[in-house]
Enzyme design. Sequence first.
Site, short mmCIF file in Angstrom:
data_model
loop_
_atom_site.label_atom_id
_atom_site.label_comp_id
_atom_site.label_asym_id
_atom_site.label_seq_id
_atom_site.Cartn_x
_atom_site.Cartn_y
_atom_site.Cartn_z
N HIS A 1 -52.25 18.41 1.86
CA HIS A 1 -52.03 17.02 1.99
C HIS A 1 -53.04 16.15 2.82
CE1 HIS A 1 -47.88 17.99 1.26
NE2 HIS A 1 -47.23 16.69 1.58
N ASP B 1 -6.94 -6.80 -4.36
CA ASP B 1 -6.82 -6.01 -5.22
C ASP B 1 -7.28 -6.16 -6.37
OD1 ASP B 1 -6.18 -3.55 -3.70
OD2 ASP B 1 -4.14 -3.75 -4.01
N GLU C 1 -8.83 1.28 5.54
CA GLU C 1 -9.26 0.66 4.13
C GLU C 1 -9.11 -0.78 4.22
OE1 GLU C 1 -8.12 1.47 -0.69
OE2 GLU C 1 -6.82 1.92 0.77
N HIS C 2 -8.02 -1.36 4.57
CA HIS C 2 -7.81 -2.83 4.53
C HIS C 2 -7.12 -3.07 5.95
CE1 HIS C 2 -6.74 -1.08 0.32
NE2 HIS C 2 -7.51 -2.19 0.19
N GLN D 1 0.61 -1.31 -0.05
CA GLN D 1 0.06 0.21 0.04
C GLN D 1 0.80 1.37 -0.05
OE1 GLN D 1 -3.55 -0.19 -0.53
NE2 GLN D 1 -2.38 -2.35 -1.02
N HIS E 1 1.73 3.09 -3.56
CA HIS E 1 0.93 3.64 -4.35
C HIS E 1 1.05 5.21 -4.26
CE1 HIS E 1 -2.44 1.13 -5.39
NE2 HIS E 1 -2.39 0.34 -4.18
#
Length: 426
Positions: free
Chosen positions: A416, A357, A323-324, A256, A259
């Site tokens: 209404h 992934d 995230e993970h 990661q 990235h």
Amino acid sequence: MRRFRYDQPGFADAFTAFVSERRETPEEVDTIVRDVLAAVRSEGVGALLRYALEFDRIELTEATLLVSADEIAEGAAKCSAEVRDAIAFAAERIRVYHERQRPADQRFTDSAGVELGWRWTPLEAVGIYVPGGRAAYPSTVLMNAVPAKAAGVERIAMVTPPGRLQPAVLAAAQTAGVTEIWRVGGAQAVAALAYGAGPIRPVDKIVGPGNAFVTAAKRRVYGAVGIDALAGPSEIVVVADGANNPEWIAADLLSQAEHDPAAQSILITDDEAFAAKVEAAIEAQLQVLATGADARASWQTHGAVVIAPLDAAPGLVDEIAPEHVEFAIDEPERLSDRVRHAGAIFLGRHAPEAIGDYVAGSNHVLPTSRAARFSSGLSLYDFLKRTSIVKCDARSFAALAPATIALAEAEGLPAHARSAAIRMGQ
């Protein structure tokens, strides 16, 4: 890289401060994006062509914005057989996983005799943003387009920055059922999908990750169109004991970190000697990693090692809301089942995040920046919408009308109330 010890005084405050550090879009990005969106909305395709020249240094015409069917076929054919086979393998696993998420329509009659229910229908048109900067991402195409196709979306429009279209990206688009590909990137691509621009017709929803400008643009167009989420830098937490191979865990953390310099990798372990071995393995792998510069910047600036009892790990994971998260331990469910906030959980020593992934089948478009506290990863549901159904006859309407009238009058909405009362002869 930070080091934390769970048993040290002040750990809770220091760890909370670390988790809360901002890694997101600078405010000046939003100002630039605002102007780009306004230009595309008012000028249309002319703005797209101007920005292609200004930002991407590529001269396009309205005719060359669209990637032709022949270009797609020729480009995809240049993809190696090994990669094409991997794309097909991944696409099928993603399709099967997401088709299992399909919800059922429902109709039932309640005790008052009212017929109620809901039905699910696919979106008509979806736009997919595929980054083209740091690397080619065929997996991004698959993770966004395959679930859309499985949901029944008819038009899937892909945008990607102009330049050389990678054969693997074209092969993935072909496999996933993308119906059109446009050479446009950045905030201007989001604007084109949201508002339309020349030959690019607007879509109903925009999905897919991008840089800070793309994320800021998605934030601004939300409401005119739907969006999947506001993607931030990648994140991973690895919970590991000393029985692991430190080389494996180091590779997982760097998977990661590579990235983006703003990505975040965190190791939680109860074994301080093991942590030192992982740190040494990270340093050794950084020496030979092709993406080592970005990975080193990420690890040094945003990485962390937390020495803590494993029983404390679920609480720490929930505070991070990553995230993970990997649980590289025996019987991982005993800890993972206590986690409330995570985009995706990987269980056991042989379930690295990297398989998620690409080929596990689950989606890799996941909440970041602690958004796992309130949101989920991309799924079939993102490409469906639910419509409520209500059916009354005279008898069942009569059972609902008095309460309808009373509530409408209490809210000061006489029309209404009258729409119900008039049917009661009042």
